[in-house]
Design an enzyme around this catalytic site. Structure first.
Site, PDB file in Angstrom:
ATOM      1  N   HIS A  64      30.309  63.050  52.559  1.00  8.19           N
ATOM      2  CA  HIS A  64      29.393  64.081  52.052  1.00  8.19           C
ATOM      3  C   HIS A  64      28.259  63.450  51.258  1.00  8.19           C
ATOM      4  CE1 HIS A  64      29.100  68.251  49.842  1.00  8.19           C
ATOM      5  NE2 HIS A  64      27.919  67.686  49.953  1.00  8.19           N
ATOM      6  N   LEU A  67      20.800  62.706  52.619  1.00  9.70           N
ATOM      7  CA  LEU A  67      19.815  61.632  52.825  1.00  9.70           C
ATOM      8  C   LEU A  67      18.387  62.167  52.852  1.00  9.70           C
ATOM      9  CD1 LEU A  67      21.668  59.384  55.449  1.00  9.70           C
ATOM     10  CD2 LEU A  67      21.556  59.115  52.957  1.00  9.70           C
ATOM     11  N   ASP A 309      28.863  63.329  47.429  1.00  6.25           N
ATOM     12  CA  ASP A 309      27.839  64.383  47.327  1.00  6.25           C
ATOM     13  C   ASP A 309      26.555  63.801  46.700  1.00  6.25           C
ATOM     14  OD1 ASP A 309      26.536  66.772  47.600  1.00  6.25           O
ATOM     15  OD2 ASP A 309      27.629  67.823  46.015  1.00  6.25           O
TER      16      ASP A 309
END
Ligand code: ZN
Ligand code: ZN
Length: 442
Positions: A64, A67, A309
């Site tokens: 997770h 980008l 994340d």
């Protein structure tokens, strides 16, 4: 490229139940040989990495991250994000589809894959949208996205609140055998919320987000997974209640996997007071009690994996008043050092930590991209070397990520990635760390 011998390290490969001193020979991009103790390699013409005092393990896999490309290249690009990931010891990252345009169609997925191949330094596996345009109305063309190579589906950034839609996505997940990844948030309850709801939010005059906003949607998702037999993956679990719900669902045989992030495992809502908007993240940093439940969840496998994340933002965006700043923490480059705190405090053992970053996420992506997360002979040579005891201070000027937004800036961490090897090539090496001979990509 000459073969590369990594010697004198402590090799930990949970997939093979291996934890002992030894050596690793890499040739042709693959693990060619694993030697125990002082065993000598079968060849003698190779470059050498002396891994004395280091852990040698499979490259980390992050299920997770964000980008930001296409659409938000001011925050991050695939080039900068993959370099940041390599600095964090990651050799595979799965990117969320909340780009612009979003990853709800084959062409954008192919753009991400092509850009990663041309400009990235590690493996990027895209996640496709659950709904067209991520607006929660109509199902995306999941079949086309599977053919384009997504490893799962998510509308992350937003929860999948439309229950009939999520039900159909879960039904489809039974056939494609890929996870439906949900950001669990009852947005009616959390609307306007800035941080965890409690005394600190009240003291700061900020609207709080109660644990129930997460727990309600986790409960609904588990019920729908039970109804359909589909595979739900709970993103960034943060509450004691959610851990309990997932544990009970697993006991009943519901097909559920779950992740927790390094920041939710180590930092509390206090950071919002001391570090301002750099600690603003969604779901919010919670309490000691929630952290205890998450760690227990990792230890009893209620929480399957750790995922970063990673959510980079520009400095201008994060340097606004708390209420105006976007949610998110830049996570790749502090993940290992931050998580090693759990090992040093004896809350998690080293092998469990490495499992949650390697073998366990490898199982989740195994259908789309098999053979990762292990140092077994013949597998792709994705290898991370880290010093479990090296102390360092987080300086965001050193980040490869464009996102300098972290509440760990200035923090002293103990544990640092020394080198990252992707497909047999050294794609990151700490400046303090020597590699003898010409290893190519440094
Ligand atoms: Zn999310
Ligand atoms: Zn996310």
């Amino acid at each position: 490229m000459k073969p590369l011998l990594i010697q004198n390290g402590r090799i930990i490969d949970p997939g093979q139940k291996l934890d002992e001193p030894g050596s690793l020979l890499i040739a042709g991009g693959k693990i060619a040989w694993v030697g125990r103790g002082k065993e000598s390699p079968p060849e003698n013409n190779y470059d050498v990495i002396d891994a004395k005092g280091l852990i040698v393990c499979p490259g980390f896999i992050d299920l997770h991250c964000h980008l930001r490309q296409p659409g938000f290249e001011g925050k991050e690009t695939i080039a900068t994000g993959t370099r940041a990931a390599a600095r964090g010891g990651f050799t595979t990252v799965c990117c969320m589809p909340n780009t612009e345009p979003p990853l709800d169609n084959k062409d954008t997925v192919e753009f991400v894959k092509a850009t990663a191949a041309a400009e990235g330094v590690i493996r990027v596996l895209p996640i496709g949208c659950i709904s067209q345009g991520r607006v929660g109305q109509d199902l995306s063309d999941m079949g086309a996205l599977v053919l384009a190579g997504v490893i799962g589906f998510s509308d992350d950034g937003e929860p999948a609140l439309n229950s009939p839609l999520l039900r159909r996505a879960l039904e489809y997940s039974r056939f494609c055998k890929l996870p439906i990844i949900d950001h669990c948030e009852d947005t009616d309850l959390s609307r306007g919320g800035q941080m965890n709801e409690g005394e600190i939010s009240a003291g700061l005059l900020l609207k709080g987000i109660p644990n129930a906003a997460e727990d309600i949607i986790v409960a609904r998702d588990l019920l729908l997974a039970g109804l359909t037999g589909g595979w739900i993956h709970i993103a960034h679990t943060t509450t004691e209640g959610a851990v309990d719900l997932i544990r009970r669902a697993k006991e009943k045989g519901v097909r559920v996997t779950a992740e927790a992030t390094p920041h939710h495992l180590t930092l509390t809502e206090e950071r919002a007071k001391s570090h301002g908007a750099s600690a603003k993240v969604n779901p919010p940093l919670r309490t000691e009690r929630d952290i205890k439940a998450l760690i227990q969840g990792l230890n009893d496998n209620t929480i399957d994996i750790i995922a970063t994340d990673h959510a980079p933002h520009t400095e201008a965006e994060k340097h606004q008043a708390f209420e105006l700043a976007p949610f998110g923490i830049s996570g790749f480059e502090t993940a290992l050092g931050n998580l090693m705190g759990l090992v040093h405090r004896k809350e998690l053992d080293m092998v469990t930590l490495i499992t949650k970053l390697t073998a366990a996420p490898a199982r989740i992506i195994g259908k789309s991209c098999g053979g990762l997360g292990t140092l077994a002979t013949g597998s792709t040579a994705d290898v991370t070397l880290f010093d479990p005891n090296l102390e360092w201070t987080v300086d965001t000027k050193d980040f490869a990520s464009k996102g300098k937004n972290t509440p760990l800036a200035g923090e002293k961490l103990k544990g640092k990635v020394m080198a990252t090897i992707y497909g047999g090539k050294v794609v990151y090496k700490d400046e303090s760390f020597g590699v003898k001979g010409d290893t190519g990509g440094v």
